[in-house]
Design an enzyme around this catalytic site. Structure first.
Site, PDB file in Angstrom:
ATOM      1  N   CYS A 137       0.791  -1.227   0.000  1.00 27.49           N
ATOM      2  CA  CYS A 137       0.000   0.000   0.000  1.00 27.49           C
ATOM      3  C   CYS A 137       0.819   1.270   0.000  1.00 27.49           C
ATOM      4  O   CYS A 137       0.368   2.298  -0.468  1.00 27.49           O
ATOM      5  CB  CYS A 137      -0.919   0.019   1.228  1.00 27.49           C
ATOM      6  SG  CYS A 137      -0.040   0.171   2.796  1.00 27.49           S
ATOM      7  N   GLY A 138       2.000   1.251   0.543  1.00 24.17           N
ATOM      8  CA  GLY A 138       2.782   2.481   0.617  1.00 24.17           C
ATOM      9  C   GLY A 138       2.252   3.424   1.666  1.00 24.17           C
ATOM     10  O   GLY A 138       1.404   3.091   2.480  1.00 24.17           O
TER      11      GLY A 138
END
Length: 270
Positions: free
Chosen positions: A111-112
């Site tokens: 997801c970052g």
């Protein structure tokens, strides 16, 4: 630099009843703790390699630094296990990250981290305006980029488990390529490569990513001054909105001879 791949035994099965054991090559995923002046900022899961580029690109995307001149030193901490903690010292006069930026949680490779809440917030935080970039790219050049990206992915050939981000010029020449288990990390590594060499903003370039074009990847490209973002898969609705607002060209489903242009079609030289 830590290991990029590891070998693990697997049980190979088929519906025809054939089975057997064999070694398989896997992409390594390990945590990287990022510190600024000894203070923990965040932890991200990444594939070891090009960590300095990764950290520089991450700090640029978050607005902490704007160029190589804002970095004094980067080094692995002496007490870190297998080089999984990297400490950054900012140049004199560069403000440290605000305490609100400190993330005391682990970021997954999927997801970052997105520190911006909306497009409206991004409008006031753009180091470069990409809307005026006059670069034009032909459909033929764009159509060739996925294969050129794939051909340059050395680790993917051994594991099949890595994302890639490639920076190309308008004629399709490869400028830089980075791989990682996280698509956002791969982009950060490319941006960090450019930042550390004084090449920001990335005017006249195309950023090609191996997966989908998310809002976060579009934001990172915009922050680096990239005028054209291309992806082999779909963009999100928010990514298209951001590209339109920023004046970026966003191309998705770039496969074979076909592609969808979601924003900035004026840069496609028909």
């Amino acid at each position: 630099m830590g290991r990029i791949t590891v070998r693990r035994p697997v049980l190979r099965l088929s519906t025809s009843g054939v089975r057997g054991r064999r070694p398989d090559t896997l992409a390594v995923e390990e945590p990287l703790e990022i510190r600024v002046a000894g203070k923990p900022l965040t932890i991200t899961m990444r594939t070891p390699g090009h960590d300095f580029d990764l950290v520089a690109g991450f700090l640029a995307a978050e607005g902490v630094i704007g160029g190589a001149q804002d970095l004094a030193t980067m080094r692995y901490c002496a007490d870190a296990h297998e080089q999984n903690t990297l400490d950054v010292v900012l140049a004199p006069g560069v403000a440290p990250p605000d305490d609100s930026m400190t993330r005391a949680f682990t970021t997954t490779s999927a997801c970052g981290v997105c520190g911006k809440a909306s497009i409206e917030a991004l409008r006031t935080d753009r180091p470069y305006e990409v809307g005026g970039d006059p670069v034009r790219v032909s459909p033929e050049v764009l159509a060739a980029l996925p294969e050129r990206l794939r051909a340059a992915q050395r680790v993917f050939d051994r594991t099949g488990g890595l994302h890639a981000a490639g920076l190309f010029d308008a004629d399709g020449g490869l400028l830089a390529l980075r791989e990682d288990v996280g698509r956002h990390n791969a982009v950060d590594k490319v941006v960090g490569w450019a930042l550390r060499r004084g090449r920001l903003p990335l005017t006249g370039t195309v950023l090609m990513v191996s997966g989908r074009a998310s809002f976060e990847l579009t934001q990172k490209a915009m922050t680096a001054g990239v005028p054209v973002l291309a992806a082999v898969s779909a963009p999100s609705s928010l990514a298209v909105e951001l590209a339109e607002d920023a004046g970026m060209t966003l191309v998705g489903f770039l496969r074979g001879e076909t592609m969808n242009v979601y924003a900035g079609a004026e840069r496609i030289a028909l």
